[in-house]
Design an enzyme around this catalytic site. Structure first.
Site, PDB file in Angstrom:
ATOM      1  N   SER A 252       0.845  -1.194   0.000  1.00 25.16           N
ATOM      2  CA  SER A 252       0.000   0.000   0.000  1.00 25.16           C
ATOM      3  C   SER A 252       0.878   1.239   0.000  1.00 25.16           C
ATOM      4  O   SER A 252       1.770   1.377   0.838  1.00 25.16           O
ATOM      5  CB  SER A 252      -0.913   0.013   1.234  1.00 25.16           C
ATOM      6  OG  SER A 252      -1.545   1.263   1.382  1.00 25.16           O
ATOM      7  N   LYS A 253       0.626   2.124  -0.937  1.00 30.43           N
ATOM      8  CA  LYS A 253       1.370   3.380  -0.999  1.00 30.43           C
ATOM      9  C   LYS A 253       1.144   4.190   0.280  1.00 30.43           C
ATOM     10  O   LYS A 253       2.049   4.863   0.766  1.00 30.43           O
ATOM     11  CB  LYS A 253       0.901   4.183  -2.223  1.00 30.43           C
ATOM     12  CG  LYS A 253       1.616   5.522  -2.424  1.00 30.43           C
ATOM     13  CD  LYS A 253       3.016   5.351  -2.908  1.00 30.43           C
ATOM     14  CE  LYS A 253       3.613   6.692  -3.356  1.00 30.43           C
ATOM     15  NZ  LYS A 253       4.994   6.561  -3.796  1.00 30.43           N
ATOM     16  N   ARG A 254      -0.049   4.088   0.841  1.00 30.83           N
ATOM     17  CA  ARG A 254      -0.365   4.834   2.063  1.00 30.83           C
ATOM     18  C   ARG A 254       0.520   4.416   3.229  1.00 30.83           C
ATOM     19  O   ARG A 254       0.731   5.173   4.161  1.00 30.83           O
ATOM     20  CB  ARG A 254      -1.834   4.638   2.447  1.00 30.83           C
ATOM     21  CG  ARG A 254      -2.814   5.398   1.559  1.00 30.83           C
ATOM     22  CD  ARG A 254      -4.237   5.063   1.920  1.00 30.83           C
ATOM     23  NE  ARG A 254      -4.528   3.647   1.699  1.00 30.83           N
ATOM     24  CZ  ARG A 254      -5.695   3.082   1.978  1.00 30.83           C
ATOM     25  NH1 ARG A 254      -6.669   3.800   2.492  1.00 30.83           N
ATOM     26  NH2 ARG A 254      -5.891   1.798   1.752  1.00 30.83           N
TER      27      ARG A 254
END
Length: 483
Positions: A252-254
């Site tokens: 996940s980029k987050r």
């Protein structure tokens, strides 16, 4: 039958690893069978579009060598290849389903739909539409349309029985039709939903294999029922398990996980990234790990796909990246290293960058390792005299001072500052003093680099720095050791 696959990203930001893996597998499924790989831009969710994201898609495909046979920029017989440019047809297909009794108009307001969710005892996630508008007569529907009331068009799901579909990775999957919600096909803004546009476009573009993440398995019965409602043949479904950060968490980029662009910025090679991604969910028939894209086209077989989630191991990618650089011929490696060398040493540097690259090639894991390794070439770092003490070389401050002082006149006497002349001069000094090589070499190397380790030894560093700078640094070393 010609195999036709499509990569259909939404231009909503960066290219994450899972998305790129999907594109790669779609490409390989097509190319391994002599088929076509199509690019389609799915931009019907206008609220999520990100400026410049379409360019990211084009640039990534170009960089990775995943050349599409049809698409918005190259054309083809089934265009347009951008969904927002195909808008006229979706409503017509939705109305066809209404006429067949497979779909219906829904005029329910947002407030009413929200109240349904609130009253659902199982919670919002399990709320289903109650088919309030399914019972409207043709006259009532016409009157509401004439009055301009906002509407959506919903798919009418079967009340009973089951729907079964076959997936290449997960096998036969069966669901109870009563669990399926009457999904929206056309939204109130006149745009199709993702699910509906996918089915229509895949059919019209003659897509034979649909590859997507396993998170879409729950939507696939709805896709299959749509194909059946139109009387169309379903494509071959290929659902891929998630790419994981660890055993519990998806990438996940987050949460700080890398996108393709991030990896490139961090000095990873495109070919190494693609090679590694190919192995995240697919296993070759032998134990080979290093493949070019062309070799993957020849080796890939859809039966090698796994249903087990794959963990993205940055250490494994880093190892593979290093192996790629070691295996390159010198010229190819230099084309990759030159921009990093100029960035570190300055565009106008007079140093022999090809020579420096040759010293670095076997030492690197990523291209970003270059800058710290050559920083001392540009400027001698601050260092202490303790670097001159080396157990293996049998040196200490006193020995180092003697060696540096002895090296000054013989190095100053060199008129042609070449690697051979520098090397022979130092070896002649070693012989004259009757000591081991390290007694002379280590102090000179230390004075020239100011680092505990360096890409080259005394001879290589002296050649890179040039005579004037080399002698200045040796004199500085002498000054330090005489304090």
């Amino acid at each position: 039958m010609e195999i036709r696959t499509r990569f259909a990203p939404s231009p909503t930001g960066y290219m994450h690893i899972g998305n790129l893996r999907t594109a790669l597998y779609e490409y390989l499924i097509a190319k391994s069978e002599g088929g076509k790989f199509i690019l389609r831009i799915e931009d019907t969710d206008q609220g999520r579009l990100v400026e410049g994201a379409t360019d990211v898609i084009y640039n990534t495909l170009k960089m990775t060598g995943l050349q599409h046979d049809e698409g918005p920029d190259v054309g083809g017989p089934y265009g347009p290849y951008v969904q927002s440019e195909r808008m006229g047809m979706y409503m017509d297909y939705a109305k066809e389903l209404v006429a067949k009794g497979e779909a219906y108009y829904c005029f329910c307001t947002k407030e009413r739909l929200d109240s349904l969710k609130e009253s659902n005892e199982e919670g919002v996630a399990f709320a289903k539409y109650d088919r309030h508008c399914l019972g409207l007569s043709a006259e009532e529907v016409e009157a509401k349309l004439e009055a301009g009331e906002p509407f959506v068009i919903r798919q009418k799901m079967p009340d009973a029985g089951t729907t079964t579909f076959d997936d290449v990775v997960y096998g036969a999957i069966t669901v109870e039709n009563k669990e399926l919600d009457d999904q929206i096909l056309m939204k109130a803004d006149g745009y199709p939903t993702y699910n509906f546009a996918n089915v229509v476009d895949d059919h019209l573009m003659h897509i034979t294999h649909v590859v997507r993440g396993s998170e879409y398995l729950s939507s696939t019965p709805k896709y299959s029922l749509l194909y059946a409602a139109f009387g169309w043949d379903c494509p071959v479904y290929v659902h891929l398990p998630a790419v994981m950060r660890d055993a519990q968490h998806k990438l996940s980029k987050r949460h700080g996980d890398k996108s393709f662009e991030d990896l490139i910025k961090e000095g990873y090679l495109v070919d190494a990234i693609m090679n590694y991604i190919a192995l995240l969910g697919w296993a070759p028939s032998d134990n080979t790990e290093i493949f070019t894209l062309a070799e993957l086209e020849g080796k890939f077989h859809i039966g090698g796909l796994s249903k087990s989630p794959s963990i993205f191991d940055i250490k494994k990618l880093t190892w593979m990246n290093g192996e790629y650089m070691k295996a390159m011929d010198a010229e190819t490696f230099f084309t990759h290293a030159e921009p990093k060398l100029k960035e570190a040493l300055g565009e106008d540097t007079q140093m022999d960058l090809k020579y420096i690259a040759s010293l670095l090639q076997k030492r690197l894991e990523t291209l970003n390792d270059i800058a710290p390794l050559v920083q001392s070439f540009k400027e001698l770092p601050e260092y202490g005299t303790e670097l001159y003490t080396h157990k293996k070389m049998k040196t200490n401050d006193e020995i180092a001072l003697d060696s540096l002082q002895a090296s000054v006149p013989v190095l100053e006497a060199i008129t042609d500052w070449t690697e051979e002349n520098i090397h022979n001069t130092i070896l002649d000094l070693v012989a004259a003093k009757g000591v081991k090589n390290g007694i002379i070499m280590w102090p000179i190397r230390t004075a020239l680099s100011g680092e505990p380790t360096s890409p080259g030894g005394a001879t290589e560093l002296a050649l890179i720095l040039g005579k004037e700078e080399s002698m200045r640094r040796i004199q500085k070393g002498i000054a330090m050791l005489t304090k």
